[in-house]
Design a protein around this motif. Structure first.
Motif, PDB file in Angstrom:
ATOM      1  N   CYS A 210       8.622 -10.698   6.789  1.00 14.48           N
ATOM      2  CA  CYS A 210       7.808 -10.214   7.890  1.00 14.48           C
ATOM      3  C   CYS A 210       6.443 -10.888   7.837  1.00 14.48           C
ATOM      4  O   CYS A 210       5.951 -11.251   6.760  1.00 14.48           O
ATOM      5  CB  CYS A 210       7.649  -8.713   7.812  1.00 14.48           C
ATOM      6  N   VAL A 211       5.835 -11.046   9.003  1.00 19.61           N
ATOM      7  CA  VAL A 211       4.510 -11.652   9.098  1.00 19.61           C
ATOM      8  C   VAL A 211       3.512 -10.547   9.407  1.00 19.61           C
ATOM      9  O   VAL A 211       3.696  -9.779  10.359  1.00 19.61           O
ATOM     10  CB  VAL A 211       4.476 -12.750  10.167  1.00 19.61           C
ATOM     11  N   THR A 212       2.452 -10.476   8.628  1.00 23.90           N
ATOM     12  CA  THR A 212       1.449  -9.427   8.792  1.00 23.90           C
ATOM     13  C   THR A 212       0.489  -9.765   9.919  1.00 23.90           C
ATOM     14  O   THR A 212       0.566 -10.819  10.547  1.00 23.90           O
ATOM     15  CB  THR A 212       0.647  -9.244   7.491  1.00 23.90           C
ATOM     16  N   LYS A 213      -0.385  -8.871  10.183  1.00 23.29           N
ATOM     17  CA  LYS A 213      -1.411  -9.056  11.194  1.00 23.29           C
ATOM     18  C   LYS A 213      -2.305 -10.246  10.870  1.00 23.29           C
ATOM     19  O   LYS A 213      -2.865 -10.893  11.780  1.00 23.29           O
ATOM     20  CB  LYS A 213      -2.250  -7.776  11.275  1.00 23.29           C
ATOM     21  N   GLN A 214      -2.430 -10.604   9.613  1.00 19.71           N
ATOM     22  CA  GLN A 214      -3.265 -11.721   9.177  1.00 19.71           C
ATOM     23  C   GLN A 214      -2.511 -13.053   9.181  1.00 19.71           C
ATOM     24  O   GLN A 214      -3.065 -14.074   8.804  1.00 19.71           O
ATOM     25  CB  GLN A 214      -3.806 -11.434   7.758  1.00 19.71           C
ATOM     26  N   GLY A 215      -1.214 -12.988   9.552  1.00 19.30           N
ATOM     27  CA  GLY A 215      -0.404 -14.210   9.579  1.00 19.30           C
ATOM     28  C   GLY A 215       0.159 -14.587   8.250  1.00 19.30           C
ATOM     29  O   GLY A 215       0.584 -15.728   8.053  1.00 19.30           O
ATOM     30  N   ILE A 216       0.186 -13.676   7.301  1.00 21.29           N
ATOM     31  CA  ILE A 216       0.720 -13.940   5.961  1.00 21.29           C
ATOM     32  C   ILE A 216       2.140 -13.415   5.914  1.00 21.29           C
ATOM     33  O   ILE A 216       2.411 -12.256   6.275  1.00 21.29           O
ATOM     34  CB  ILE A 216      -0.151 -13.281   4.894  1.00 21.29           C
ATOM     35  N   ALA A 217       3.065 -14.272   5.473  1.00 18.15           N
ATOM     36  CA  ALA A 217       4.481 -13.898   5.403  1.00 18.15           C
ATOM     37  C   ALA A 217       4.728 -13.092   4.140  1.00 18.15           C
ATOM     38  O   ALA A 217       4.352 -13.492   3.034  1.00 18.15           O
ATOM     39  CB  ALA A 217       5.348 -15.135   5.422  1.00 18.15           C
TER      40      ALA A 217
ATOM     41  N   MET B 203      -0.053  -4.515  10.726  1.00 15.36           N
ATOM     42  CA  MET B 203      -0.800  -4.070   9.547  1.00 15.36           C
ATOM     43  C   MET B 203      -1.283  -5.253   8.736  1.00 15.36           C
ATOM     44  O   MET B 203      -0.744  -6.365   8.837  1.00 15.36           O
ATOM     45  CB  MET B 203       0.083  -3.159   8.662  1.00 15.36           C
ATOM     46  N   THR B 204      -2.292  -5.043   7.933  1.00 16.10           N
ATOM     47  CA  THR B 204      -2.800  -6.072   7.025  1.00 16.10           C
ATOM     48  C   THR B 204      -2.075  -5.962   5.688  1.00 16.10           C
ATOM     49  O   THR B 204      -1.403  -4.963   5.386  1.00 16.10           O
ATOM     50  CB  THR B 204      -4.306  -5.905   6.795  1.00 16.10           C
ATOM     51  N   VAL B 205      -2.254  -6.985   4.887  1.00 14.85           N
ATOM     52  CA  VAL B 205      -1.614  -6.991   3.566  1.00 14.85           C
ATOM     53  C   VAL B 205      -2.157  -5.853   2.719  1.00 14.85           C
ATOM     54  O   VAL B 205      -1.411  -5.187   1.991  1.00 14.85           O
ATOM     55  CB  VAL B 205      -1.825  -8.353   2.882  1.00 14.85           C
ATOM     56  N   GLU B 206      -3.455  -5.649   2.791  1.00 12.15           N
ATOM     57  CA  GLU B 206      -4.071  -4.577   2.002  1.00 12.15           C
ATOM     58  C   GLU B 206      -3.484  -3.227   2.369  1.00 12.15           C
ATOM     59  O   GLU B 206      -3.165  -2.426   1.485  1.00 12.15           O
ATOM     60  CB  GLU B 206      -5.589  -4.570   2.211  1.00 12.15           C
ATOM     61  N   GLU B 207      -3.294  -2.998   3.705  1.00 13.05           N
ATOM     62  CA  GLU B 207      -2.721  -1.729   4.135  1.00 13.05           C
ATOM     63  C   GLU B 207      -1.287  -1.583   3.683  1.00 13.05           C
ATOM     64  O   GLU B 207      -0.842  -0.503   3.271  1.00 13.05           O
ATOM     65  CB  GLU B 207      -2.808  -1.613   5.652  1.00 13.05           C
ATOM     66  N   ILE B 208      -0.544  -2.697   3.795  1.00 13.78           N
ATOM     67  CA  ILE B 208       0.870  -2.643   3.400  1.00 13.78           C
ATOM     68  C   ILE B 208       1.004  -2.364   1.912  1.00 13.78           C
ATOM     69  O   ILE B 208       1.847  -1.555   1.477  1.00 13.78           O
ATOM     70  CB  ILE B 208       1.574  -3.957   3.779  1.00 13.78           C
ATOM     71  N   VAL B 209       0.140  -3.019   1.104  1.00 14.23           N
ATOM     72  CA  VAL B 209       0.245  -2.873  -0.359  1.00 14.23           C
ATOM     73  C   VAL B 209      -0.220  -1.505  -0.806  1.00 14.23           C
ATOM     74  O   VAL B 209       0.407  -0.856  -1.660  1.00 14.23           O
ATOM     75  CB  VAL B 209      -0.540  -4.000  -1.055  1.00 14.23           C
ATOM     76  N   THR B 210      -1.331  -1.058  -0.219  1.00 17.48           N
ATOM     77  CA  THR B 210      -1.931   0.198  -0.683  1.00 17.48           C
ATOM     78  C   THR B 210      -1.362   1.429  -0.006  1.00 17.48           C
ATOM     79  O   THR B 210      -1.525   2.542  -0.513  1.00 17.48           O
ATOM     80  CB  THR B 210      -3.449   0.156  -0.470  1.00 17.48           C
TER      81      THR B 210
END
Length: 388
Positions: free
Chosen positions: A60-67, A118-125
């Motif tokens: 999946c690709v996050t809101k920040q464009g990070i896969a 969502m952002t990576v931080e949100e997904i992780v935390t």
């Protein structure tokens, strides 16, 4: 019994043929009890109601464009109500394994949709938040195919070789490492302190043990010494008590002898001395009385002798006037004065003799004759006598 069929507890029995089921379904649903089924005219199939599992591994690709590669596990089953059984039977009765495949695909699509917002931080935390949103968005779609989801667990989130998650966690890792080092240092210090305290306690215990052993040894030595001296000490005490008894007996005998001596010697001697003293006092009183009597007698005798000699004294005094030149100035009165002066001289001589002999004067003698001894002071009337 022939024609009587009973479904398993985790199955639903679907009977087709004959009259239709609930809601115009092409079959009737039987769960929890048996039912007669006419052979040839009715057909029976079974749909599982047990828990099923589907795994999802989706990039999946996050809101920040990070896969991110997300792995999740979904636990689901056919609903217990008749409508859910009918919906699931119509879709999966011929191939029930397709339930897991279709469920995985449905959740994969929802995961991509939600992670993209969502952002990576949100997904992780906030993994639980992600799972809850996926469940909420898929609930309606899953109900249409007769399935209910019991749980959704996000197993892992991986960013591949981008290292974003690692970079994001680096400060936390550093803080954690620092805290770990601090904790390790504190643990080491605590361990060293504990070891030192244990060493001190052991040393103190050894010291106390040594002291107790020394005291015990000293007590044993004292007990042995006392035991060794017990016999001589007892004998010495016994001898001392014997000597004390003998001394007390001797003192009693001495006091008794002293009382005997006082009764036999001192008291008689004191009585004899008192008798002698009384006799001496009596003798002295007798002699005093005798002396006073003798003195009184001698004084009387002396007075008598002086009185007897007084005429002779006066005579001798008048004899001294024989060759004297006497001028009588007052006639017969003057002669009387001369005679009176001679008598006064005699009395004066008598008084002098008495004083020299220690004899007191008769009361008024010196007063009456005080001027008698002065021959030149006698006066009578107007006459005057001069003696040359």
């Amino acid at each position: 019994m022939f024609g009587y069929r009973v479904p398993a507890p985790d199955e639903a029995m679907l009977i087709s043929g004959g009259r239709r089921g609930q809601g115009g379904a092409p079959f009737r649903v039987v769960t929890g009890h048996g039912k007669f089924v006419l052979p040839v005219f009715r057909k029976v199939r079974f749909l599982t109601l047990s828990m099923c599992e589907a795994e999802v591994a989706e990039t999946c690709v996050t809101k920040q464009g990070i896969a991110l590669t997300v792995r999740a596990v979904i636990a689901f089953k056919v609903g217990n109500d008749t409508e859910s059984v009918v919906n699931a039977g119509q879709r999966f009765l011929s191939d029930q394994d397709q339930m897991s495949v279709l469920t995985g695909r449905i959740f994969a699509g929802h995961l991509r949709s939600i992670i993209g917002s969502m952002t990576v931080e949100e997904i992780v935390t906030e993994r639980q938040k992600l799972a809850t949103e996926v469940l909420e968005t898929s609930k309606t779609e899953m109900a249409k195919i007769g399935l209910t989801v019991d749980s959704l667990q996000i197993q892992s989130i991986d960013d591949g070789e981008t290292g974003y998650i690692d970079a994001m966690s680096a400060p936390h890792k550093a803080a954690i490492q620092r805290q770990a080092q601090i904790a390790q240092a504190q643990a080491t210090q605590a361990s060293v302190e504990a070891q030192q305290e244990a060493a001190r306690n052991q040393a103190e215990y050894s010291r106390q043990t040594a002291v107790v052993q020394a005291e015990y040894s000293a007590q044993v030595d004292r007990a042995q010494a006392q035991a060794a001296q017990a016999g001589p000490l007892a004998q010495a005490h016994a001898q001392q008590e014997v000597l004390a008894a003998q001394t007390e007996l001797a003192e009693r005998a001495a006091r008794l002898r002293q009382q005997e001596l006082v009764a036999e010697v001192v008291k008689p001697a004191e009585a004899e001395a008192e008798r002698i003293r009384l006799l001496a006092m009596a003798e002295a009183e007798r002699m005093k009385i005798q002396a006073e009597a003798a003195a009184s007698y001698d004084r009387v005798a002396l007075d008598r002798m002086i009185i007897d000699q007084l005429p002779q004294i006066v005579k001798e005094a008048s004899a001294g006037l024989a060759g004297a030149n006497v001028n009588v100035l007052n006639g017969t009165d003057g002669l009387g004065e001369i005679a009176a002066g001679l008598v006064g001289q005699g009395l004066t001589i008598l008084d002098s003799v008495r004083r020299n002999l220690g004899t007191p004067d008769p009361e008024g003698a010196s007063d009456k004759n005080g001027d008698a001894g002065r021959p030149n002071s006698g006066k009578a009337g107007n006459g005057r006598v001069e003696i040359e």
